[in-house]
Design an enzyme around this catalytic site. Structure first.
Site, PDB file in Angstrom:
ATOM      1  N   TYR A 175       0.841  -1.186   0.000  1.00  0.00           N
ATOM      2  CA  TYR A 175       0.000   0.000   0.000  1.00  0.00           C
ATOM      3  C   TYR A 175       0.879   1.241   0.000  1.00  0.00           C
ATOM      4  O   TYR A 175       1.900   1.292   0.686  1.00  0.00           O
ATOM      5  CB  TYR A 175      -0.903   0.010   1.233  1.00  0.00           C
ATOM      6  N   ARG A 186      -5.536   7.140  -9.643  1.00  0.00           N
ATOM      7  CA  ARG A 186      -4.784   5.970  -9.188  1.00  0.00           C
ATOM      8  C   ARG A 186      -5.541   4.717  -9.574  1.00  0.00           C
ATOM      9  O   ARG A 186      -6.701   4.797  -9.988  1.00  0.00           O
ATOM     10  CB  ARG A 186      -4.567   6.015  -7.667  1.00  0.00           C
TER      11      ARG A 186
HETATM   12  C1  HEM Z   1     -11.157  10.521  -1.221  1.00  0.00           C
HETATM   13  C2  HEM Z   1     -11.810   9.549  -1.678  1.00  0.00           C
HETATM   14  C3  HEM Z   1     -11.662   8.120  -1.226  1.00  0.00           C
HETATM   15  C4  HEM Z   1     -12.666   7.340  -0.756  1.00  0.00           C
HETATM   16  C5  HEM Z   1     -14.126   7.732  -0.592  1.00  0.00           C
HETATM   17  C6  HEM Z   1     -12.106   6.034  -0.485  1.00  0.00           C
HETATM   18  C7  HEM Z   1     -12.827   4.960  -0.008  1.00  0.00           C
HETATM   19  C8  HEM Z   1     -12.318   3.700   0.235  1.00  0.00           C
HETATM   20  C9  HEM Z   1     -13.082   2.583   0.729  1.00  0.00           C
HETATM   21  C10 HEM Z   1     -14.564   2.626   1.053  1.00  0.00           C
HETATM   22  C11 HEM Z   1     -12.250   1.535   0.851  1.00  0.00           C
HETATM   23  C12 HEM Z   1     -12.637   0.131   1.359  1.00  0.00           C
HETATM   24  C13 HEM Z   1     -12.519   0.141   2.875  1.00  0.00           C
HETATM   25  C14 HEM Z   1     -13.179  -1.063   3.521  1.00  0.00           C
HETATM   26  O1  HEM Z   1     -12.604  -2.169   3.482  1.00  0.00           O
HETATM   27  O2  HEM Z   1     -14.283  -0.901   4.080  1.00  0.00           O
HETATM   28  C15 HEM Z   1     -10.945   1.971   0.422  1.00  0.00           C
HETATM   29  C16 HEM Z   1      -9.835   1.182   0.374  1.00  0.00           C
HETATM   30  C17 HEM Z   1      -8.586   1.643   0.049  1.00  0.00           C
HETATM   31  N1  HEM Z   1      -8.243   2.958  -0.245  1.00  0.00           N
HETATM   32 FE1  HEM Z   1      -9.484   4.520  -0.433  1.00  0.00          FE
HETATM   33  N2  HEM Z   1     -10.768   6.053  -0.763  1.00  0.00           N
HETATM   34  C18 HEM Z   1     -10.454   7.304  -1.222  1.00  0.00           C
HETATM   35  C19 HEM Z   1      -9.225   7.741  -1.641  1.00  0.00           C
HETATM   36  C20 HEM Z   1      -8.078   6.982  -1.565  1.00  0.00           C
HETATM   37  C21 HEM Z   1      -6.773   7.423  -1.983  1.00  0.00           C
HETATM   38  C22 HEM Z   1      -6.470   8.795  -2.584  1.00  0.00           C
HETATM   39  C23 HEM Z   1      -5.909   6.403  -1.743  1.00  0.00           C
HETATM   40  C24 HEM Z   1      -4.431   6.303  -1.987  1.00  0.00           C
HETATM   41  C25 HEM Z   1      -3.711   7.197  -2.570  1.00  0.00           C
HETATM   42  C26 HEM Z   1      -6.677   5.307  -1.191  1.00  0.00           C
HETATM   43  C27 HEM Z   1      -6.161   4.084  -0.841  1.00  0.00           C
HETATM   44  C28 HEM Z   1      -6.900   2.977  -0.494  1.00  0.00           C
HETATM   45  C29 HEM Z   1      -6.344   1.636  -0.371  1.00  0.00           C
HETATM   46  C30 HEM Z   1      -4.888   1.229  -0.574  1.00  0.00           C
HETATM   47  C31 HEM Z   1      -7.396   0.802  -0.036  1.00  0.00           C
HETATM   48  C32 HEM Z   1      -7.320  -0.721   0.167  1.00  0.00           C
HETATM   49  C33 HEM Z   1      -7.749  -1.358  -1.141  1.00  0.00           C
HETATM   50  C34 HEM Z   1      -7.434  -2.830  -1.344  1.00  0.00           C
HETATM   51  O3  HEM Z   1      -6.488  -3.374  -0.801  1.00  0.00           O
HETATM   52  O4  HEM Z   1      -8.140  -3.437  -2.166  1.00  0.00           O
HETATM   53  N3  HEM Z   1      -7.979   5.693  -1.089  1.00  0.00           N
HETATM   54  N4  HEM Z   1     -11.006   3.302   0.057  1.00  0.00           N
END
Ligand code: HEM
Length: 316
Positions: free
Chosen positions: A22, A202
């Site tokens: 990550y 991304r």
């Molecule tokens: C601002 C808007 C964003 C929203 C609304 C959002 C929302 C989410 C949600 C709902 C999850 C799943 C969490 C769960 O398991 O319940 C997630 C996972 C994740 N998010 Fe975000 N996110 C945003 C931006 C970002 C950004 C800008 C990054 C990185 C630069 C990021 C990195 C991650 C990563 C690494 C995961 C884990 C995904 C995986 O392993 O499959 N997120 N995000």
């Protein structure tokens, strides 16, 4: 896949190297267009609308103070659709009166911009019914970002209903290592510095058992079981690489952030036809730390997929 069915146009999610961790992997978005049309446009639009009709509580959420930001989202997306895909969409504006034509669905809509009384549904809900992307609206206040509105039909195992109103860090608490390594704080600071006119994007990836787009937390019982069915023999068809193309746009007037998610899916058997992808993905999946595999829901069938990939590697 993309509109011309070209495998190499699939948004391959991995940077160089044989390990995945990550990180803040966002980069500037050029050209700065939020929306992408693929060959499954109509199929996905129909599915989105069906889900919104049958499950409004899990697919749509909005708080009253987001209305101005919602109109900004509508403005941004309808203009981009008309200028990027003029053969498919048309936007005619006379003073405050807007006429939007979607030639793909055969629809014609007119309304007065900013006047909710001239529309049956909210602007964010309206515009989300014309694009394949899920649309999340994060509002900025008190040095933080909050999920105050969204249309979400294709979640990768999360719940809009549950996350409604949460802050950026609260939303990301389920991700292992995110807080302890201060990634949540660093990404939040990065997001709050995003400027209007300079969007970012991304890619996020996962493996899925099955090809269902609507994998909400609420329906886990309907699709989660497929993980137990993946074997070395069927992994090429049953397992899919799921990639989310995520884009971030600052809304200049309301200071909100529009977060768009376009979910792409490709059966593993098709994905590995490109040998460099087969090689790198095998190495990454083999090396992937268990906490990430577990969070992504791959643990149960990682071994079966690795056996399949190794056999394919021997053939090249
Ligand atoms: C601002 C808007 C964003 C929203 C609304 C959002 C929302 C989410 C949600 C709902 C999850 C799943 C969490 C769960 O398991 O319940 C997630 C996972 C994740 N998010 Fe975000 N996110 C945003 C931006 C970002 C950004 C800008 C990054 C990185 C630069 C990021 C990195 C991650 C990563 C690494 C995961 C884990 C995904 C995986 O392993 O499959 N997120 N995000």
């Amino acid at each position: 896949m993309t509109i011309n069915g070209d495998l190499l146009a699939f948004p391959y999610p991995f940077a160089d190297g044989d390990a995945y961790r990550y990180s803040n992997n966002a980069i500037p978005l050029n050209p700065p267009i939020a929306i992408e049309l693929t060959e499954s446009y109509l199929e996905e639009i129909n599915l989105r609308r069906e889900l919104l009709t049958n499950h409004p509580e899990r697919c749509y959420h909005s708080m009253p103070h987001t209305m101005d930001a919602q109109w900004e989202v509508l403005d941004l997306i309808l203009h981009q659709l008309a200028s990027s895909y003029p053969e498919n969409y048309q936007l005619v504006i006379n003073d405050n009166h807007w006429i939007f034509t979607n030639h793909l669905t055969g629809e014609n809509h007119s309304f007065d911009f900013g006047d909710q009384a001239t529309m049956d549904i909210e602007p964010l809900d309206f515009v989300g019914r014309h694009v394949q992307e899920d649309l999340i609206l994060m509002m900025q206040r008190d040095g933080d970002l909050f999920l105050d509105a969204g249309q979400l039909c294709f979640p990768a195992n999360w719940s809009l209903y549950f996350d409604a109103g949460m802050s950026f860090k609260e939303i990301h608490t389920p991700i292992p290592g995110f807080k302890s390594e201060s990634l949540d704080e660093r990404i939040l600071q990065f997001l709050m510095r995003i400027e209007a006119g300079s969007p970012w994007w991304r890619k996020n990836w996962s493996l899925m058992a099955g090809e269902r787009l609507d994998t909400s937390l609420e329906t886990f019982a309907e699709w989660g079981q497929a993980r137990k069915k993946v074997t070395k023999a069927n992994a090429g068809e049953l397992a899919n690489l799921r990639v989310e193309v995520q884009k971030l746009f600052r809304l200049p007037k309301s200071n909100g952030i529009l977060f768009t998610i376009h979910t792409h899916m490709l059966p593993l058997g098709t994905f590995i036809q490109h040998t460099p992808w087969l090689k790198q993905f095998s190495a990454i999946l083999k090396e992937l730390p268990e906490f990430i595999a577990e969070y992504k829901g791959i643990s149960l069938y990682r071994h079966a997929v690795l056996e399949y990939l190794e056999e394919e590697l021997k053939k090249r």
